[in-house]
Scaffold this active site. Sequence first.
Site, PDB file in Angstrom:
ATOM      1  N   ASP A 111       0.831  -1.203   0.000  1.00  0.00           N
ATOM      2  CA  ASP A 111       0.000   0.000   0.000  1.00  0.00           C
ATOM      3  C   ASP A 111       0.874   1.266   0.000  1.00  0.00           C
ATOM      4  O   ASP A 111       1.876   1.327   0.723  1.00  0.00           O
ATOM      5  CB  ASP A 111      -0.850  -0.037   1.282  1.00  0.00           C
ATOM      6  CG  ASP A 111      -1.955   0.997   1.294  1.00  0.00           C
ATOM      7  OD1 ASP A 111      -2.814   0.947   0.415  1.00  0.00           O
ATOM      8  OD2 ASP A 111      -1.965   1.851   2.206  1.00  0.00           O
ATOM      9  N   GLU A 169      15.022 -14.946   0.521  1.00  0.00           N
ATOM     10  CA  GLU A 169      15.425 -16.006   1.465  1.00  0.00           C
ATOM     11  C   GLU A 169      14.454 -17.183   1.402  1.00  0.00           C
ATOM     12  O   GLU A 169      14.726 -18.244   1.936  1.00  0.00           O
ATOM     13  CB  GLU A 169      15.392 -15.471   2.904  1.00  0.00           C
ATOM     14  CG  GLU A 169      16.443 -14.465   3.248  1.00  0.00           C
ATOM     15  CD  GLU A 169      16.116 -13.769   4.584  1.00  0.00           C
ATOM     16  OE1 GLU A 169      15.268 -14.274   5.355  1.00  0.00           O
ATOM     17  OE2 GLU A 169      16.696 -12.695   4.818  1.00  0.00           O
TER      18      GLU A 169
END
Length: 560
Positions: free
Chosen positions: A220, A271
Site C-alpha cells: 500500500d 530467502e
Amino acid sequence: MTQPTAFSAAGDTTAPEWWRSAVIYQIYPRSFADANGDGVGDLAGIASRMDALENLGVDAVWLSPFMRSPQKDAGYDVTDYKSVDPLFGTLDDFDAMLASAHQRGIKVIVDLVPNHSSDTHEWFIEALAAAPGSSERGRYLFRDGKGENGELPPNNWESVFGGPAWTRTTNPDGTPGEWFLHLFDSTQPDFDWTNPEVREMFRGVLRFWLDRGVDGFRVDVAHGMIKAEGLPDYTPNPGGGSMGGDDFEVPYWGQEGVHEIYRDWHKVLAEYEGDRVLAAEAWINPLSKMAKWVRPDEMHQAFNFPYLETAWDAQALRPVIDESLEAFGAVGAPATWVLSNHDVVRHASRLALTAENPQGHGIGPKSPGQPMREVGLQRARAASAFMLALPGGAYMYQGEELGLPEVINLPDEARQDPTWFRTNGERYGRDGCRVPLPWEPGTTAYGFNTTGESWLPQPEDWDDYSRAAQQGVAGSTLTLYTTALELRKRLDLGLGSVTWIENLPETMIGFRNGDIIVLGNTATTDWEIPAELAELPVLLASTTIAGNTLPGDATIWLQA
Ligand code: NOJ
C-alpha cells in the site's frame, strides 16, 4: 512492439516466474462472502467460495487487509500487523483459506500497509503517552506547530482524504501539544521510515506472513513512505488526482529514499523458496518513473494506473500500452494491466462517464450526468477482453467478472469511506465499488450470507448479475471472462508480445499476440471486418457477432 524478455537470457532454461504472466484477482474480504452472517465478509467465506475462483481460472488472489483494525479506513488502518481481525476470523481461518487456495494451485498475496498504522497500534499509543523528543514519538512524524503558540500545522500538506494532513495532540495536562502527520485519515499516523526500528518491525511482519506460506505482498502507498528532508510546504498540482500526479517533486510521493526499503525487502523475500512477489501500489507518473519501483533488485510488479485511467479509445490506448511495455520491459519487469479496484469507480460504470464527468474516484446521485448501464457494460466487456489478451500480469477486482456496475445511489447514512466524512459529503468516496457480491439470485443477500445483513446495502436489481445466474450461460460476462482466462493460459498470451496491426480506422485498435489477433472497436458504430481477417475463426467475442460486422464497443479474438 515486442516486450523484452529479460528473464530468458540465452542458455537459461529456468521457467519464468509465475507472476510474469499471472491473472491476479483482488478479493475485498468485507464484501466477498460472509460465512458467519454478521454482514461483513470473512476468511471462512472466502474459503467456502474457492471453487468459484478455480472455475474462473485465476492464478492468484490478493486479499485487501484483514488484520486487526478499528476499520476506520476499511482495514487500511492496522492495529496489529501479525493478526487477523475477529471481524474476519482467526489465524487458523487464514491458514485454512490459504491451504484451500494452494490445493487448487491458486497463489495468495496479502496486503501490507507500511506507510501508516492505525492510531490504535501499540506504538502510537505509547508515542502519545511519551514526551516530545522520546524514542516512542520517533517512530512516527511528530512536529511542533507553527505560529506563536504552535497553533498552526507544521506545514501545508493536505490529507488524500481531504482536510489537513496534521492533527494536534493534547498533552497529559490538557494543554495542546505536538502535531502528527497523517497523509490519509487522522486515525492513520504516518511512520517515520528513517527510523531503523520501523524497518526492523516490518522485516518481521514480512517474515511472519512468508513463514505462514503467503506468495507475496501488495504494498500500500509504496510511493509514500519517505518524506522530503525538512517536510517543506507543497501546494498540490490541481490535475494531480487524489494519490498524487505527474509532479515527481511532491515532498511526500516518490522520494528516492523509498527504493532502498524495497531492495531490503527483496532480499527478505529471496530467502524464501518459490517466487514470492512484491506488487507496488505506486501512483507515479510517467510510467518510466514508476518502472523504478520494479528494477531487478526491488519490487516485482507495479499497478499500471495510467492504463486504468485511459478511456476506451483506440487513440489513447495504443500509446499507453507502448509506453508500458517499453518502460517495464526496460527494467526486465512484466507490464501489468488493471481496470478496476476498491478505490475507483467500477469500469462497467466509469467507461460510460462522459469527458465532462470523468470522476474516477467516486460518483453519487448528485454527480453531473450518470453512466448508462448498458453502454458501460458493453464497454467494460470490450475493455476487459482487450486487456486480458495483453502480455504481462493482469489484475482483476472482484465482481468485474460479473459486470457489476458502481452503486451510485447508496443512502448517505450508509456511506463509510473517510473521504465522505472528511469532505463533508462533497466527495462521495469509494463505497460504490465495495458493495457485497451477489452469488445466487432470489436469495437472502444474493447468497453473500444467509442472514441478509450487509455492511453496505445491496441494490434490489442484482439478480441477473449474480454468479449462479451467469455460470455456464453463453454470452454472460462470467462466461466471457472464464473463456478469456482459459484461452489466455492455453495460448500463453501472458508471456507473449504485441505486434500492432497498422492501417486501421482511427477508432479501431488491433494487435497480434502469438497465435491470436485482437481487434477492438472503440467507436459506437459497426466496423466491417476486412475479408482477410473475416475468414479467421473467432475465439472470443465480447458481444454477439453477426456476419462480418464488429459492432461498436466490442472486442474479438481471432485465431491467426
Ligand atoms: C491505498 C488503498 O488502496 C486505499 O484503499 C487506502 O485508503 C489508502 N491506500 C490508505 O491506506
